[in-house]
Write a protein that holds these residues in place. Structure first.
Motif, PDB file in Angstrom:
ATOM      1  N   VAL A 220       0.867  -1.186   0.000  1.00  0.00           N
ATOM      2  CA  VAL A 220       0.000   0.000   0.000  1.00  0.00           C
ATOM      3  C   VAL A 220       0.901   1.232   0.000  1.00  0.00           C
ATOM      4  CG1 VAL A 220      -1.840   1.226   1.195  1.00  0.00           C
ATOM      5  CG2 VAL A 220      -1.774  -1.278   1.247  1.00  0.00           C
ATOM      6  N   ASN A 221       0.858   2.000  -1.111  1.00  0.00           N
ATOM      7  CA  ASN A 221       1.796   3.100  -1.326  1.00  0.00           C
ATOM      8  C   ASN A 221       1.234   4.478  -0.993  1.00  0.00           C
ATOM      9  OD1 ASN A 221       3.633   1.199  -2.527  1.00  0.00           O
ATOM     10  ND2 ASN A 221       2.431   1.326  -4.406  1.00  0.00           N
ATOM     11  N   THR A 222      -0.079   4.597  -0.848  1.00  0.00           N
ATOM     12  CA  THR A 222      -0.656   5.922  -0.662  1.00  0.00           C
ATOM     13  C   THR A 222      -1.888   5.860   0.230  1.00  0.00           C
ATOM     14  OG1 THR A 222      -1.686   7.812  -1.788  1.00  0.00           O
ATOM     15  CG2 THR A 222      -1.944   5.657  -2.828  1.00  0.00           C
ATOM     16  N   LEU A 223      -2.038   6.880   1.063  1.00  0.00           N
ATOM     17  CA  LEU A 223      -3.208   7.054   1.917  1.00  0.00           C
ATOM     18  C   LEU A 223      -3.608   8.519   1.875  1.00  0.00           C
ATOM     19  CD1 LEU A 223      -1.971   5.055   5.057  1.00  0.00           C
ATOM     20  CD2 LEU A 223      -3.590   4.233   3.344  1.00  0.00           C
ATOM     21  N   HIS A 224      -4.928   8.758   1.873  1.00  0.00           N
ATOM     22  CA  HIS A 224      -5.384  10.157   1.901  1.00  0.00           C
ATOM     23  C   HIS A 224      -6.799  10.228   2.456  1.00  0.00           C
ATOM     24  CE1 HIS A 224      -6.676  14.133   0.056  1.00  0.00           C
ATOM     25  NE2 HIS A 224      -5.573  14.425   0.706  1.00  0.00           N
ATOM     26  N   PHE A 225      -6.978  11.039   3.523  1.00  0.00           N
ATOM     27  CA  PHE A 225      -8.305  11.296   4.071  1.00  0.00           C
ATOM     28  C   PHE A 225      -9.008  12.358   3.225  1.00  0.00           C
ATOM     29  CE2 PHE A 225      -6.327   9.636   7.999  1.00  0.00           C
ATOM     30  CZ  PHE A 225      -7.313   8.751   8.407  1.00  0.00           C
ATOM     31  N   ASN A 226     -10.321  12.226   3.095  1.00  0.00           N
ATOM     32  CA  ASN A 226     -11.080  13.302   2.475  1.00  0.00           C
ATOM     33  C   ASN A 226     -11.106  14.511   3.423  1.00  0.00           C
ATOM     34  OD1 ASN A 226     -12.804  12.302   4.424  1.00  0.00           O
ATOM     35  ND2 ASN A 226     -14.622  12.316   3.123  1.00  0.00           N
ATOM     36  N   PRO A 227     -11.474  15.700   2.951  1.00  0.00           N
ATOM     37  CA  PRO A 227     -11.386  16.894   3.809  1.00  0.00           C
ATOM     38  C   PRO A 227     -12.152  16.788   5.124  1.00  0.00           C
ATOM     39  CG  PRO A 227     -11.675  17.556   1.523  1.00  0.00           C
ATOM     40  CD  PRO A 227     -11.825  16.058   1.561  1.00  0.00           C
ATOM     41  N   SER A 228     -13.267  16.066   5.142  1.00  0.00           N
ATOM     42  CA  SER A 228     -14.035  15.933   6.385  1.00  0.00           C
ATOM     43  C   SER A 228     -13.502  14.840   7.288  1.00  0.00           C
ATOM     44  CB  SER A 228     -15.509  15.647   6.056  1.00  0.00           C
ATOM     45  OG  SER A 228     -15.626  14.408   5.366  1.00  0.00           O
ATOM     46  N   GLY A 229     -12.622  13.992   6.764  1.00  0.00           N
ATOM     47  CA  GLY A 229     -12.022  12.935   7.571  1.00  0.00           C
ATOM     48  C   GLY A 229     -12.879  11.697   7.721  1.00  0.00           C
ATOM     49  N   THR A 230     -13.983  11.588   6.961  1.00  0.00           N
ATOM     50  CA  THR A 230     -14.868  10.429   7.101  1.00  0.00           C
ATOM     51  C   THR A 230     -14.478   9.269   6.202  1.00  0.00           C
ATOM     52  OG1 THR A 230     -16.353  11.346   5.429  1.00  0.00           O
ATOM     53  CG2 THR A 230     -16.807  11.892   7.744  1.00  0.00           C
ATOM     54  N   ARG A 231     -13.708   9.537   5.137  1.00  0.00           N
ATOM     55  CA  ARG A 231     -13.314   8.498   4.206  1.00  0.00           C
ATOM     56  C   ARG A 231     -11.801   8.495   4.047  1.00  0.00           C
ATOM     57  NH1 ARG A 231     -17.574   7.535   5.431  1.00  0.00           N
ATOM     58  NH2 ARG A 231     -19.493   7.218   4.222  1.00  0.00           N
ATOM     59  N   LEU A 232     -11.268   7.327   3.732  1.00  0.00           N
ATOM     60  CA  LEU A 232      -9.832   7.156   3.527  1.00  0.00           C
ATOM     61  C   LEU A 232      -9.609   6.429   2.211  1.00  0.00           C
ATOM     62  CD1 LEU A 232      -6.880   7.282   4.689  1.00  0.00           C
ATOM     63  CD2 LEU A 232      -7.327   5.021   5.673  1.00  0.00           C
ATOM     64  N   ALA A 233      -8.795   7.011   1.325  1.00  0.00           N
ATOM     65  CA  ALA A 233      -8.462   6.370   0.053  1.00  0.00           C
ATOM     66  C   ALA A 233      -7.085   5.724   0.167  1.00  0.00           C
ATOM     67  CB  ALA A 233      -8.470   7.392  -1.080  1.00  0.00           C
ATOM     68  N   SER A 234      -6.955   4.500  -0.339  1.00  0.00           N
ATOM     69  CA  SER A 234      -5.663   3.798  -0.347  1.00  0.00           C
ATOM     70  C   SER A 234      -5.412   3.245  -1.741  1.00  0.00           C
ATOM     71  CB  SER A 234      -5.646   2.668   0.684  1.00  0.00           C
ATOM     72  OG  SER A 234      -6.627   1.683   0.382  1.00  0.00           O
ATOM     73  N   VAL A 505       8.042   1.110   6.629  1.00  0.00           N
ATOM     74  CA  VAL A 505       6.849   1.962   6.697  1.00  0.00           C
ATOM     75  C   VAL A 505       7.099   3.164   5.799  1.00  0.00           C
ATOM     76  CG1 VAL A 505       5.334   3.313   8.176  1.00  0.00           C
ATOM     77  CG2 VAL A 505       6.365   1.214   9.057  1.00  0.00           C
ATOM     78  N   ASN A 506       6.242   3.355   4.797  1.00  0.00           N
ATOM     79  CA  ASN A 506       6.451   4.399   3.797  1.00  0.00           C
ATOM     80  C   ASN A 506       5.513   5.589   3.941  1.00  0.00           C
ATOM     81  OD1 ASN A 506       8.455   2.924   2.457  1.00  0.00           O
ATOM     82  ND2 ASN A 506       6.952   1.832   1.225  1.00  0.00           N
ATOM     83  N   CYS A 507       4.263   5.326   4.240  1.00  0.00           N
ATOM     84  CA  CYS A 507       3.224   6.349   4.126  1.00  0.00           C
ATOM     85  C   CYS A 507       2.605   6.619   5.494  1.00  0.00           C
ATOM     86  CB  CYS A 507       2.154   5.867   3.140  1.00  0.00           C
ATOM     87  SG  CYS A 507       0.922   7.094   2.749  1.00  0.00           S
ATOM     88  N   LEU A 508       2.463   7.919   5.833  1.00  0.00           N
ATOM     89  CA  LEU A 508       1.894   8.322   7.123  1.00  0.00           C
ATOM     90  C   LEU A 508       0.908   9.458   6.875  1.00  0.00           C
ATOM     91  CD1 LEU A 508       5.384   8.299   7.491  1.00  0.00           C
ATOM     92  CD2 LEU A 508       4.453   7.495   9.670  1.00  0.00           C
ATOM     93  N   GLU A 509      -0.335   9.239   7.238  1.00  0.00           N
ATOM     94  CA  GLU A 509      -1.395  10.204   6.958  1.00  0.00           C
ATOM     95  C   GLU A 509      -2.140  10.557   8.239  1.00  0.00           C
ATOM     96  OE1 GLU A 509      -4.011  12.558   4.448  1.00  0.00           O
ATOM     97  OE2 GLU A 509      -1.956  11.800   4.311  1.00  0.00           O
ATOM     98  N   PRO A 510      -1.856  11.725   8.849  1.00  0.00           N
ATOM     99  CA  PRO A 510      -2.604  12.147  10.038  1.00  0.00           C
ATOM    100  C   PRO A 510      -4.055  12.463   9.681  1.00  0.00           C
ATOM    101  CG  PRO A 510      -0.524  13.336   9.832  1.00  0.00           C
ATOM    102  CD  PRO A 510      -0.750  12.631   8.537  1.00  0.00           C
ATOM    103  N   HIS A 511      -4.952  12.202  10.614  1.00  0.00           N
ATOM    104  CA  HIS A 511      -6.354  12.557  10.411  1.00  0.00           C
ATOM    105  C   HIS A 511      -6.479  14.076  10.450  1.00  0.00           C
ATOM    106  CE1 HIS A 511     -10.689  12.930  11.151  1.00  0.00           C
ATOM    107  NE2 HIS A 511     -10.784  11.713  10.643  1.00  0.00           N
ATOM    108  N   PRO A 512      -7.324  14.673   9.598  1.00  0.00           N
ATOM    109  CA  PRO A 512      -7.380  16.137   9.540  1.00  0.00           C
ATOM    110  C   PRO A 512      -7.960  16.812  10.773  1.00  0.00           C
ATOM    111  CG  PRO A 512      -9.028  15.140   8.079  1.00  0.00           C
ATOM    112  CD  PRO A 512      -8.144  14.035   8.564  1.00  0.00           C
ATOM    113  N   HIS A 513      -8.741  16.075  11.596  1.00  0.00           N
ATOM    114  CA  HIS A 513      -9.397  16.731  12.733  1.00  0.00           C
ATOM    115  C   HIS A 513      -9.270  15.985  14.055  1.00  0.00           C
ATOM    116  CE1 HIS A 513     -11.121  19.072   9.532  1.00  0.00           C
ATOM    117  NE2 HIS A 513     -11.799  18.035   9.059  1.00  0.00           N
TER     118      HIS A 513
END
Length: 619
Positions: A220-234, A505-513
């Motif tokens: 898994v090379n990429t993680l990204h939360f949507n702006p509201s933080g309810t969804r996560l794309a991988s 460990v490559n990818c680190l995505e903090p939750h926006p809120h």
């Protein structure tokens, strides 16, 4: 110049080790304890050794004076580390000292035994001669062993000194649980409550693994939360993207991206209602996925094509239709989805006349005209989209680089860089080097402000990020499979967690809120972390892992020369793939509408008459 403050010991922020006393007990019972002549045996039990002053950092004077008094103040520190702690646990340090004394005693007894076993006096002259030769051999062996021990001790001291350099004292806790909760109950400071909680060191020190999201069949090379933080794309090496309802740990949507090689990044475009996803991959394609409100993927289409791998995308914080991409072909594309031909070449990054392949790009959130790039050399370059003139300093607004790397002969790369929440700081992670913090407002050529050490960034294109609503911490993965969090101001490790079993460990995505983050690496899952541990971390085992990373890095630097040119490898792999008969992919009409030759002009989709559309096959 960088703000540096050398420390005599290697210390970091953590919590007390519950097993501190064990080292003392072991030392008292060990044969290394010595007897004083004339003293009765009943008095031989040694008192516990007090830790030396140089092994433990002194707390700030202000912190000493502000000792809590009364019941309320005692509770206020309950959610934070109460002081500064040495990187070496006290019990480990004493047991190590006892072990060294025991080892020295064993070596001495072995030497004495060898001398007792040697024949002395009498005998024939031949026997005497061979005995003298044995004595000489033993003496030479003893000297070699002593030299090796001295070299090991010097190396150990050098690593300790390196790890302890450029550190500052940890500040006192900025958020106190009980007063903050009481103030929120009566309506004071409630608007800032969540921000202060998310940025508190006490919660960072209590982060622990909450669960895993398992769906991918590749790294898994990429993680990204949507702006509201309810969804996560991988996104993954399996060429698929999964949209997660991470709170329920359920995959809501999974679709084929249309890429031909490893997916490196997938990001929700802001203010798009979570219906537009931008993606890039090793095949150099920049693609857009159109999602429906009913959790379906309508289609994906290609909007740009790099001539090498495209590792990163840079979103503009307020734009639902424009973003930037960077590739190993040294090209930065500006992409505007409102145009018929979305991709526009902004700049070809060069150092002199030589192109610099790019691994990372990021837009300044406070000034979206500025963007920073990093790649196959040691320079962080900042550009202004409004005034890029490649005839004037190759279009660069300013460059940053650690002073000791400017003239370095080592092939240092920047694998990732990010701006802080307000754009005032820039963080860059260097391949098989350290992480450096720059002030983005400084003039061209300014040196770094902070340096974060202890991890290892060699095996993959490692990510780095800020953590906290005001960028209070720095977080990075490592080749050793651990996750490191440093306090940004002091550069001390405040959290140390075991991440991927695969070792990287490559990818680190903090939750926006919220106070938590998602991580991924060579394992085929996504890991979720939250501050639910009952006690703060003790940083157990951190010292040995950091020393091991440092030694391996030094050994690799001495052993390896220039690395392979990844752009050349990409070309060779592509050439070999094109020689094989291509199979049509599921959902694609044919094989000839997406590939472009190496010698084609820099472009997105102009050569084949339009973007490459792929109908999604959602599952």
């Amino acid at each position: 110049m960088a703000d540096t403050q050398d420390k005599s010991g290697v210390s970091n922020g953590g919590a007390d080790d519950p097993e501190k006393g064990e080292g003392r007990g072991d030392e008292a019972d060990s044969p290394s304890a010595t007897e004083e002549p004339g003293r009765p045996k009943s008095d031989l039990s040694p008192a516990p050794e007090a830790p030396k002053a140089e092994d433990r950092p002194m707390p700030d004077a202000d912190q000493e004076q502000e000792q809590p008094t009364g019941e309320e103040e005692e509770d206020t520190d309950s959610m934070d580390g109460s002081g500064l702690y040495s990187l070496t646990e006290e019990g480990e340090r004493e047991s190590e000292g006892g072990g060294r004394r025991e080892k020295a005693k064993d070596e001495g007894s072995k030497r004495a035994g060898r001398k007792r076993n040697r024949p002395s006096g009498g005998g024939t002259s031949g026997h005497s001669s061979s005995s003298d030769e044995d004595d000489d051999d033993d003496d030479e062996n003893d000297k070699e062993e002593e030299l090796e021990e001295e070299e090991e001790e010097e190396d150990e001291q050098a690593v300790e000194a390196w790890l302890g350099a450029e550190l500052r004292e940890l500040d006192g806790p900025r958020w106190r649980a009980v007063p903050s909760l009481r103030a929120r109950e009566i309506g004071r400071g409630s608007a800032q409550f969540v921000r202060r909680v998310c940025g508190s060191r006490g919660l960072v020190q209590r982060l622990e693994l909450q669960g895993r999201l398992e769906r991918h069949s590749g790294c898994v090379n990429t993680l990204h939360f949507n702006p509201s933080g309810t969804r996560l794309a991988s996104g993954s090496d399996d060429l698929r993207v999964v949209i997660w309802d991470w709170a329920r740990r359920r995959a809501e949507l999974e679709f084929d991206t249309g890429h031909k090689s490893n997916v490196f990044q997938a990001k929700f475009l802001p203010h798009s209602g979570d219906t537009t996803l931008a993606m890039c991959a090793r095949d150099g394609q920049i693609r857009i996925a159109e999602l429906s409100a009913t959790q379906r993927c309508k289609n994906t289409k290609r909007v740009a094509q790099h001539k090498g791998a495209a590792h990163k995308l840079a979103l503009e914080p307020d734009s639902p239709c424009s973003f930037l991409s960077a590739g190993e072909d040294a090209v930065v594309f500006g992409i505007d989805l409102r145009l018929d031909r979305p991709a526009t070449k902004l700049v070809v990054v060069k150092e002199g006349d030589k192109k610099v392949g790019l691994y990372t790009i990021f837009v300044n959130p406070a000034n979206t005209h500025h963007f920073a790039v990093g790649g196959r050399d040691q320079y962080v370059r900042i550009y202004d989209q409004r005034k890029i003139n490649e005839n004037d300093n190759n279009g660069v607004l300013k460059k940053f680089c650690p002073s000791h790397l400017v003239s370095s002969e080592s092939k240092t790369n920047i694998t990732c860089l990010v701006y802080s929440h307000d754009g005032s700081e820039l963080l860059a992670s260097y391949n098989d080097e350290d992480i450096y913090l720059f002030d983005s407002s400084h003039s061209d050529g300014a040196d770094y402000r902070r340096r974060y050490k202890g991890h290892r960034n060699n095996a993959t294109v490692k990510g780095v990020n800020f953590y906290g609503p005001c960028s209070e911490f720095v977080v990075s993965g490592s080749d050793c499979g651990h996750i490191y969090l440093w306090d940004k101001h002091s550069a001390r490790v405040v959290q140390f967690m075991e991440g991927d079993r695969g070792g990287v460990v490559n990818c680190l995505e903090p939750h926006p809120h919220l106070p938590g983050l998602a991580t991924s690496g060579l394992d085929h899952d996504v890991k979720l972390w939250a501050p639910t541990a009952e006690n703060p971390t003790s940083l157990k085992g951190l010292k040995e892992v950091m020393k091991k990373n440092k030694r391996e890095r030094d050994e690799d630097s001495a052993r390896h020369g220039d690395q392979y040119d990844t752009q050349l490898l990409w070309f060779l792999m592509r050439h070999m793939r094109n020689r094989r008969p291509l199979r049509p992919r599921r959902g694609e009409g044919g094989e000839g509408d997406t590939d472009e030759s190496w010698s084609s002009p820099d472009s997105s989709d102009e050569e084949d008459g339009g973007p490459d559309h792929v109908q999604c096959m959602s599952s």
